[in-house]
Design an enzyme around this catalytic site. Structure first.
Site, PDB file in Angstrom:
ATOM      1  N   GLY A  45       0.340  -1.478  -0.103  1.00  0.00           N
ATOM      2  CA  GLY A  45       0.152   0.270  -0.326  1.00  0.00           C
ATOM      3  C   GLY A  45       0.894   1.553   0.128  1.00  0.00           C
ATOM      4  O   GLY A  45       2.604   1.260   0.142  1.00  0.00           O
ATOM      5  N   GLN A  50       3.052   9.667   1.693  1.00  0.00           N
ATOM      6  CA  GLN A  50       4.220   9.365   1.483  1.00  0.00           C
ATOM      7  C   GLN A  50       5.153   9.841   0.317  1.00  0.00           C
ATOM      8  O   GLN A  50       6.406   9.021  -0.029  1.00  0.00           O
ATOM      9  CB  GLN A  50       4.159   7.527   1.443  1.00  0.00           C
ATOM     10  N   CYS A  98       5.703  -0.392   7.401  1.00  0.00           N
ATOM     11  CA  CYS A  98       5.421   0.879   6.209  1.00  0.00           C
ATOM     12  C   CYS A  98       6.969   1.585   6.186  1.00  0.00           C
ATOM     13  O   CYS A  98       8.293   1.708   6.266  1.00  0.00           O
ATOM     14  CB  CYS A  98       5.126   2.030   7.384  1.00  0.00           C
ATOM     15  N   LEU A  99       6.603   1.984   4.776  1.00  0.00           N
ATOM     16  CA  LEU A  99       7.948   2.232   3.903  1.00  0.00           C
ATOM     17  C   LEU A  99       8.402   3.196   4.142  1.00  0.00           C
ATOM     18  O   LEU A  99       9.325   3.359   3.577  1.00  0.00           O
ATOM     19  CB  LEU A  99       7.001   2.301   2.036  1.00  0.00           C
ATOM     20  N   HIS A 140      -4.537   0.614   7.830  1.00  0.00           N
ATOM     21  CA  HIS A 140      -2.997   1.517   7.536  1.00  0.00           C
ATOM     22  C   HIS A 140      -3.077   2.819   6.480  1.00  0.00           C
ATOM     23  O   HIS A 140      -2.719   4.042   7.052  1.00  0.00           O
ATOM     24  CB  HIS A 140      -1.840   0.414   6.935  1.00  0.00           C
ATOM     25  N   GLU A 141      -3.105   3.082   5.440  1.00  0.00           N
ATOM     26  CA  GLU A 141      -3.591   3.855   4.596  1.00  0.00           C
ATOM     27  C   GLU A 141      -3.646   5.315   4.426  1.00  0.00           C
ATOM     28  O   GLU A 141      -3.575   6.346   4.315  1.00  0.00           O
ATOM     29  CB  GLU A 141      -3.243   2.914   2.847  1.00  0.00           C
ATOM     30  N   HIS A 144      -2.526   7.412   6.719  1.00  0.00           N
ATOM     31  CA  HIS A 144      -1.309   8.431   5.899  1.00  0.00           C
ATOM     32  C   HIS A 144      -2.312   9.588   5.781  1.00  0.00           C
ATOM     33  O   HIS A 144      -1.833  11.178   6.099  1.00  0.00           O
ATOM     34  CB  HIS A 144      -0.867   8.020   5.000  1.00  0.00           C
TER      35      HIS A 144
END
Length: 182
Positions: A45, A50, A98-99, A140-141, A144
């Site tokens: 995701g 991000q 997470c990236l 999760h996304e 953000h």
């Protein structure tokens, strides 16, 4: 085009995003770039903050989870201006990463089901109930887009243990296989 990923500590990760309209320029190209960036970084995701954009756009592909979570199979989606309408009271814990927070993976408890509303890239509105891994990755996304990073869902004690690692990410002292900006 692969975009650089914003690292933990960057101010954009703390801001709530803005909804966009159908006249937002090149939205389909942006979504393609976000998918390409996510795949290059081995993510499931990616949210617009991000990649340093303060807009309500996210992309998800849960196919990697299909062996253990059949509901993840074939679920590749872009969501514009998503909203959570309702959440279940049932929760489950799952190890998230997470990236934007490379090298950190922690158990996070989230509702196991969410009802959501969003637009696709043609700005057609959809409403659906997400369960299991789909609900997990979406939440999760979605965090953000609300200016939250998953480590903020950890206890103060857990975050204290991670303080050094988080500081290294903030100072761009971590190695990744993808380009990061701080």
């Amino acid at each position: 085009m692969v975009l650089p990923i914003v690292g933990y500590g960057h101010s954009i990760l703390r801001k709530k995003t803005e909804n966009i309209t159908p006249n937002y320029p090149n939205i389909k190209e942006l979504v393609e770039n976000m998918f390409e960036t996510m795949y290059k970084a081995n993510g499931v995701g990616l949210a617009a903050p991000q990649v340093n954009l303060p807009i309500s756009v996210l992309v998800i592909d849960t196919d990697v989870f299909k062996e253990n979570y059949p509901e993840g199979e074939g679920w590749k989606i872009a969501m514009i201006n998503p909203e959570i309408i309702e959440t279940s009271t049932n929760t489950w814990s799952f190890e998230e990463g997470c990236l934007s927070v490379p090298g950190i993976h922690e158990e996070i408890s989230r509702p196991s089901e969410v009802k959501v509303k969003y637009c696709d890239t043609d700005f057609v509105e959809h409403e659906e109930i997400l369960q299991g891994i789909r609900a997990r990755v979406f939440q999760h996304e979605y965090d953000h887009l609300q200016g939250k990073v998953f480590v903020e869902r950890l206890s103060n004690i857990k975050r204290a243990f991670l303080k050094r690692k988080l500081k290294d990410i903030e100072q761009n002292k971590v190695r990744t296989d993808y380009k990061m900006i701080k």
